[in-house]
Design a protein around this motif. Sequence first.
Motif, PDB file in Angstrom:
ATOM      1  N   GLU A  36     111.440  79.223  75.774  1.00 60.57           N
ATOM      2  CA  GLU A  36     110.645  79.632  76.931  1.00 60.57           C
ATOM      3  C   GLU A  36     109.926  80.934  76.640  1.00 60.57           C
ATOM      4  O   GLU A  36     110.426  81.771  75.910  1.00 60.57           O
ATOM      5  CB  GLU A  36     111.546  79.838  78.153  1.00 60.57           C
ATOM      6  N   ARG A  37     108.775  81.100  77.270  1.00 62.20           N
ATOM      7  CA  ARG A  37     108.023  82.355  77.198  1.00 62.20           C
ATOM      8  C   ARG A  37     107.893  82.891  78.615  1.00 62.20           C
ATOM      9  O   ARG A  37     107.520  82.157  79.522  1.00 62.20           O
ATOM     10  CB  ARG A  37     106.646  82.128  76.594  1.00 62.20           C
ATOM     11  N   THR A  38     108.227  84.168  78.773  1.00 61.08           N
ATOM     12  CA  THR A  38     108.171  84.808  80.081  1.00 61.08           C
ATOM     13  C   THR A  38     107.550  86.184  79.918  1.00 61.08           C
ATOM     14  O   THR A  38     107.836  86.882  78.949  1.00 61.08           O
ATOM     15  CB  THR A  38     109.596  84.974  80.658  1.00 61.08           C
ATOM     16  N   THR A  39     106.719  86.573  80.875  1.00 59.83           N
ATOM     17  CA  THR A  39     106.142  87.908  80.841  1.00 59.83           C
ATOM     18  C   THR A  39     107.015  88.835  81.674  1.00 59.83           C
ATOM     19  O   THR A  39     107.284  88.572  82.839  1.00 59.83           O
ATOM     20  CB  THR A  39     104.709  87.912  81.389  1.00 59.83           C
ATOM     21  N   ALA A  40     107.476  89.896  81.056  1.00 61.46           N
ATOM     22  CA  ALA A  40     108.286  90.911  81.731  1.00 61.46           C
ATOM     23  C   ALA A  40     107.991  92.253  81.079  1.00 61.46           C
ATOM     24  O   ALA A  40     107.883  92.348  79.859  1.00 61.46           O
ATOM     25  CB  ALA A  40     109.773  90.585  81.608  1.00 61.46           C
ATOM     26  N   TYR A  41     107.847  93.281  81.882  1.00 59.60           N
ATOM     27  CA  TYR A  41     107.514  94.621  81.414  1.00 59.60           C
ATOM     28  C   TYR A  41     106.204  94.605  80.611  1.00 59.60           C
ATOM     29  O   TYR A  41     106.078  95.223  79.565  1.00 59.60           O
ATOM     30  CB  TYR A  41     108.666  95.236  80.614  1.00 59.60           C
ATOM     31  N   LYS A  42     105.263  93.794  81.090  1.00 59.55           N
ATOM     32  CA  LYS A  42     103.902  93.707  80.548  1.00 59.55           C
ATOM     33  C   LYS A  42     103.814  93.143  79.131  1.00 59.55           C
ATOM     34  O   LYS A  42     102.826  93.361  78.431  1.00 59.55           O
ATOM     35  CB  LYS A  42     103.195  95.053  80.623  1.00 59.55           C
ATOM     36  N   VAL A  43     104.859  92.459  78.659  1.00 62.17           N
ATOM     37  CA  VAL A  43     104.812  91.810  77.353  1.00 62.17           C
ATOM     38  C   VAL A  43     105.418  90.413  77.474  1.00 62.17           C
ATOM     39  O   VAL A  43     106.152  90.118  78.416  1.00 62.17           O
ATOM     40  CB  VAL A  43     105.566  92.609  76.252  1.00 62.17           C
ATOM     41  N   VAL A  44     105.134  89.582  76.494  1.00 62.89           N
ATOM     42  CA  VAL A  44     105.687  88.234  76.475  1.00 62.89           C
ATOM     43  C   VAL A  44     107.040  88.253  75.760  1.00 62.89           C
ATOM     44  O   VAL A  44     107.152  88.744  74.635  1.00 62.89           O
ATOM     45  CB  VAL A  44     104.734  87.246  75.772  1.00 62.89           C
ATOM     46  N   TRP A  45     108.048  87.756  76.457  1.00 66.22           N
ATOM     47  CA  TRP A  45     109.390  87.600  75.893  1.00 66.22           C
ATOM     48  C   TRP A  45     109.557  86.140  75.495  1.00 66.22           C
ATOM     49  O   TRP A  45     109.263  85.240  76.275  1.00 66.22           O
ATOM     50  CB  TRP A  45     110.452  87.981  76.918  1.00 66.22           C
ATOM     51  N   VAL A  46     110.028  85.922  74.281  1.00 69.43           N
ATOM     52  CA  VAL A  46     110.291  84.571  73.810  1.00 69.43           C
ATOM     53  C   VAL A  46     111.807  84.377  73.851  1.00 69.43           C
ATOM     54  O   VAL A  46     112.559  85.119  73.205  1.00 69.43           O
ATOM     55  CB  VAL A  46     109.752  84.355  72.377  1.00 69.43           C
ATOM     56  N   CYS A  47     112.227  83.393  74.647  1.00 66.32           N
ATOM     57  CA  CYS A  47     113.656  83.136  74.825  1.00 66.32           C
ATOM     58  C   CYS A  47     114.014  81.779  74.239  1.00 66.32           C
ATOM     59  O   CYS A  47     113.312  80.788  74.475  1.00 66.32           O
ATOM     60  CB  CYS A  47     114.023  83.157  76.310  1.00 66.32           C
ATOM     61  N   GLU A  48     115.111  81.757  73.496  1.00 66.76           N
ATOM     62  CA  GLU A  48     115.639  80.520  72.937  1.00 66.76           C
ATOM     63  C   GLU A  48     117.150  80.640  72.931  1.00 66.76           C
ATOM     64  O   GLU A  48     117.698  81.636  72.438  1.00 66.76           O
ATOM     65  CB  GLU A  48     115.104  80.305  71.525  1.00 66.76           C
ATOM     66  N   ASN A  49     117.797  79.633  73.529  1.00 64.46           N
ATOM     67  CA  ASN A  49     119.253  79.644  73.715  1.00 64.46           C
ATOM     68  C   ASN A  49     119.656  80.881  74.517  1.00 64.46           C
ATOM     69  O   ASN A  49     119.235  81.030  75.639  1.00 64.46           O
ATOM     70  CB  ASN A  49     119.981  79.560  72.373  1.00 64.46           C
ATOM     71  N   ASP A  50     120.436  81.792  73.921  1.00 65.32           N
ATOM     72  CA  ASP A  50     120.885  82.973  74.669  1.00 65.32           C
ATOM     73  C   ASP A  50     120.179  84.257  74.248  1.00 65.32           C
ATOM     74  O   ASP A  50     120.612  85.349  74.595  1.00 65.32           O
ATOM     75  CB  ASP A  50     122.398  83.153  74.535  1.00 65.32           C
ATOM     76  N   THR A  51     119.079  84.135  73.507  1.00 65.05           N
ATOM     77  CA  THR A  51     118.403  85.316  72.973  1.00 65.05           C
ATOM     78  C   THR A  51     116.933  85.359  73.385  1.00 65.05           C
ATOM     79  O   THR A  51     116.207  84.389  73.225  1.00 65.05           O
ATOM     80  CB  THR A  51     118.493  85.335  71.433  1.00 65.05           C
ATOM     81  N   CYS A  52     116.527  86.514  73.913  1.00 66.33           N
ATOM     82  CA  CYS A  52     115.117  86.766  74.233  1.00 66.33           C
ATOM     83  C   CYS A  52     114.657  87.955  73.401  1.00 66.33           C
ATOM     84  O   CYS A  52     115.394  88.935  73.257  1.00 66.33           O
ATOM     85  CB  CYS A  52     114.937  87.095  75.714  1.00 66.33           C
ATOM     86  N   GLU A  53     113.434  87.868  72.863  1.00 68.14           N
ATOM     87  CA  GLU A  53     112.897  88.935  72.022  1.00 68.14           C
ATOM     88  C   GLU A  53     111.473  89.279  72.439  1.00 68.14           C
ATOM     89  O   GLU A  53     110.707  88.410  72.850  1.00 68.14           O
ATOM     90  CB  GLU A  53     112.889  88.514  70.551  1.00 68.14           C
ATOM     91  N   ALA A  54     111.147  90.554  72.291  1.00 66.85           N
ATOM     92  CA  ALA A  54     109.787  91.035  72.557  1.00 66.85           C
ATOM     93  C   ALA A  54     109.576  92.345  71.811  1.00 66.85           C
ATOM     94  O   ALA A  54     110.537  93.019  71.437  1.00 66.85           O
ATOM     95  CB  ALA A  54     109.569  91.246  74.046  1.00 66.85           C
ATOM     96  N   TYR A  55     108.317  92.693  71.602  1.00 61.88           N
ATOM     97  CA  TYR A  55     107.968  93.973  70.978  1.00 61.88           C
ATOM     98  C   TYR A  55     107.407  94.892  72.048  1.00 61.88           C
ATOM     99  O   TYR A  55     106.419  94.560  72.702  1.00 61.88           O
ATOM    100  CB  TYR A  55     106.952  93.768  69.849  1.00 61.88           C
ATOM    101  N   LEU A  56     108.068  96.041  72.232  1.00 61.66           N
ATOM    102  CA  LEU A  56     107.660  97.014  73.243  1.00 61.66           C
ATOM    103  C   LEU A  56     107.146  98.277  72.575  1.00 61.66           C
ATOM    104  O   LEU A  56     107.612  98.655  71.496  1.00 61.66           O
ATOM    105  CB  LEU A  56     108.830  97.366  74.153  1.00 61.66           C
ATOM    106  N   ASP A  57     106.246  98.962  73.251  1.00 55.82           N
ATOM    107  CA  ASP A  57     105.702 100.228  72.751  1.00 55.82           C
ATOM    108  C   ASP A  57     106.611 101.381  73.159  1.00 55.82           C
ATOM    109  O   ASP A  57     106.205 102.295  73.879  1.00 55.82           O
ATOM    110  CB  ASP A  57     104.287 100.461  73.276  1.00 55.82           C
ATOM    111  N   ARG A  58     107.853 101.306  72.736  1.00 61.78           N
ATOM    112  CA  ARG A  58     108.835 102.359  72.997  1.00 61.78           C
ATOM    113  C   ARG A  58     109.931 102.242  71.948  1.00 61.78           C
ATOM    114  O   ARG A  58     110.053 101.221  71.297  1.00 61.78           O
ATOM    115  CB  ARG A  58     109.390 102.263  74.417  1.00 61.78           C
TER     116      ARG A  58
END
Length: 99
Positions: A36-58
Amino acid sequence: MFRFVSIAIASSLVAMPAIASTQFVAKLKTPVEGKERTTAYKVVWVCENDTCEAYLDRKTATVRVCKKVVKEIGAVSSFGTAEDTLSEDDIASCNEAAK
């Protein structure tokens, strides 16, 4: 020659934000089915099984950011970067905002 150099400089400036980003990982309490892809905190999070990943400017994980993310992706068991993760108390506070 000047045109080539100008294009190379412009291309590197566009790529700069990606270089400054840090990978964040959120472990979900309830796994998702498939990818799944979800937008949260102004970025796209890619979630698969129990893990979601995104690149943040922090660079660091905060409860404030975690709360904004869990509003969209659901409760987490961990949140942060390879160098900085939230404590169990911070995760409990974060999950108060979960959807």
